[in-house]
Design a protein around this motif. Structure first.
Motif, PDB file in Angstrom:
ATOM      1  N   ARG A 347       0.851  -1.194   0.000  1.00 57.07           N
ATOM      2  CA  ARG A 347       0.000   0.000   0.000  1.00 57.07           C
ATOM      3  C   ARG A 347       0.879   1.233   0.000  1.00 57.07           C
ATOM      4  O   ARG A 347       1.846   1.325   0.772  1.00 57.07           O
ATOM      5  CB  ARG A 347      -0.906   0.028   1.231  1.00 57.07           C
ATOM      6  N   THR A 432      -4.697  -2.748   5.210  1.00 56.16           N
ATOM      7  CA  THR A 432      -4.558  -1.369   4.732  1.00 56.16           C
ATOM      8  C   THR A 432      -4.887  -0.370   5.833  1.00 56.16           C
ATOM      9  O   THR A 432      -4.178   0.631   6.019  1.00 56.16           O
ATOM     10  CB  THR A 432      -5.478  -1.144   3.522  1.00 56.16           C
ATOM     11  N   ASP A 451      -4.324   7.718   0.673  1.00 53.89           N
ATOM     12  CA  ASP A 451      -4.114   6.362   0.174  1.00 53.89           C
ATOM     13  C   ASP A 451      -4.064   6.404  -1.356  1.00 53.89           C
ATOM     14  O   ASP A 451      -5.095   6.480  -2.024  1.00 53.89           O
ATOM     15  CB  ASP A 451      -5.249   5.458   0.657  1.00 53.89           C
TER      16      ASP A 451
END
Length: 525
Positions: A347, A432, A451
């Protein structure tokens, strides 16, 4: 010719090969008047990344005449070279036969198709970024060379393989070959590395276990950039498309250099593999297009071999196997083909900290990090991701990695004549959230954390598709298929113990090659 081959048509889309995977055919590929050539080789390796190169080295040292098929080109570099493109200056070298750059953050300026460095393989729920060129994804990766501990290896990679043996032998071989070193004090204290130093300070203040990332880099090259002897590359963070100055011990200048010195191995660039097939006598047929750098097919080849080693990367190897099974070229492949895929828990977050600026042209590569093995979502690692912004905009990136189950599946799409990944965002949602929570603590309460992968869903660390147990044994032998081997990240079910996967892929390739050469040579091939 068997019935599967008689059904085969050569006028299809872009095909699989090289150190990673081939492009999905979104537009017709130009074809010259290409002849079909028959060849025979004792061993054939598809792909020249970590798995393929290490396997070829063992074969070459054993005196086995071996052909390595690589879809991309050679990229000789440094010092002061301009071999590789720059992140913010798009040109055709960036992308594999694409009309525009495929990397997040690069201006989407159209270019003419070229056999460039990175291919974006579109999937359902997740795209996969794959390297192309002699040396595979090692050309474009930052150089992080991280070994998981035994517990994390057992939890995510394999509980059957002797980790202590790997740690005492195979991981050490990799570290020696790649000349692993961490960023030295004088560089970390330089203003160019302000974002890295600030990361360590903040993560330590929050009580996390911080570390300097082992890198396959000669840091003297970065020092020479700071003195003006070399044009900047490391020290401006402009490394995602390769390091022009050299000094990075990528596969092409380490393993493959040793491979070619054996005198028994030929590396064939611009050879793109379309399909694999089992012949009636049990040997293997590799269907290959020799291509021009614009994708034009110059020659079609059918290469016959008793030993076929698939090192085309997780996506490339998986697509070849899924296609072979679906199209009847190898109809009795294990049912697990196409399963066990994961994104290594990757991520990427953009972090803007108004109180402490990371500076412009942030020094790299991703050389510092932190670990946290206490989160309920599982163990995770976070590293800095310096970016080559020409001005200080207060923003840098941080990259999280963790353990995810290999729940992704590749299915054959007859319309595309290709395998397509299917991935549900729910598979890594909890991880995440954990990564984001840790990054917010490190960045501080006034920081803005975005993100990036929520907008652009992709991974550079594909794993699985032909996992241990379901498809192959611990050495990579495909069940029920004499002479067929998986030697890359396709055999790892989804993640490598909360760290980047290159070192584990390499160590497992060393381990598997030991077994194959000692037990299969002169018996299977």
């Amino acid at each position: 010719m068997n019935t599967a081959l008689s059904r085969r048509t050569f006028l299809r889309g872009t095909v699989v090969g090289g150190a990673a995977v081939a492009a999905l055919s979104l537009s017709p590929i130009p074809r010259a008047r290409a002849e079909v050539t028959e060849e025979r080789h004792r061993a054939v390796v598809v792909g020249s990344g970590f798995g393929g190169a290490i396997t070829a080295l063992h074969l070459g040292r054993a005196g086995v005449q071996t052909l390595v098929l690589e879809r991309g080109i050679r990229w000789p570099t440094g010092p002061n070279a301009e071999t590789f493109p720059h992140m913010l200056q798009p040109d055709r070298r960036m992308s594999w036969l694409s009309s525009a750059p495929v990397m997040t953050g690069t201006p989407p300026i159209p270019t003419e198709p070229f056999t460039g460095l990175i291919e974006r393989v579109p999937g359902n729920g997740m795209d996969v970024m794959c390297g192309a060129g002699v040396g595979g994804s090692s050309l474009a990766y930052h150089g992080m060379t991280v070994q998981p501990d035994g517990q994390r290896f057992s939890d995510s990679v394999s509980s059957r393989i002797d980790y202590d043996l790997l740690a005492s032998d195979h991981y050490r071989r990799v570290a020696r070959m790649l000349r692993v070193a961490t960023v030295p004090d004088d560089l970390l204290d330089h203003d160019r590395y302000r974002s890295s130093k600030h990361f360590l300070d903040r993560a330590s203040a929050e009580g996390y276990d911080t570390f300097r990332v082992p890198m396959c880099i000669d840091w003297d090259f970065a020092r020479r950039e700071l003195t003006g002897e070399l044009k900047p590359s490391y020290t401006t963070g402009d490394v995602i498309y390769g390091v022009n100055n050299g000094g990075k011990f990528s596969v092409d200048v380490t393993y493959l250099a040793e491979v070619e010195r054996t005198g028994h191995v030929t590396v064939a660039p611009l050879h793109r593999v379309d399909d694999i097939e089992r012949a009636p006598d049990g040997t293997w047929i590799v269907h290959v297009d020799r291509i021009h750098t614009d994708g034009t097919v110059l020659e079609r080849k059918r290469i016959h071999t008793p030993a076929l080693f698939l090192g085309a990367g997780s996506a490339g190897t998986t697509r070849l196997l899924v296609k072979a099974k679906a199209k009847g070229f190898v109809p009795d492949l294990p049912d697990g083909v196409g399963t066990g895929w994961g994104n290594n828990g990757d991520r990427v977050f953009a972090v803007t900290s108004p109180l402490v600026s990371p500076g412009d042209h942030q020094g790299g590569p991703a050389c510092v990090g932190m670990r946290d093995y206490t989160d309920p979502a599982g163990p995770l690692m976070i590293v800095t991701g310096p970016v080559p912004f020409p001005v200080d905009v207060g923003t840098t990136t941080m990259i999280g990695l963790g353990i995810v189950d290999g729940r992704g599946v590749w299915h054959y799409d007859a319309g595309r004549d290709d395998a397509v990944l299917n991935w549900d965002q729910a598979y890594d949602r909890e991880l995440t959230r954990a990564i984001e929570a840790r990054i917010r603590r490190i960045a501080g309460p006034a920081s803005i954390v975005i993100d990036v992968n929520a907008v652009d869903i992709n991974t550079f660390h594909p794993l699985g598709g032909a996992p241990f147990g379901a498809v192959c044994d611990d050495a990579g032998r495909v069940h029920g298929q004499s002479g067929l081997y998986v030697v890359d990240g396709a055999k790892i079910p989804g993640s490598t113990g909360a760290c980047n996967p290159s070192m584990t892929i390499a160590a497992l390739a060393e381990y598997g090659a030991d077994h194959i050469v000692s037990r299969d040579l002169d018996r299977v091939f």
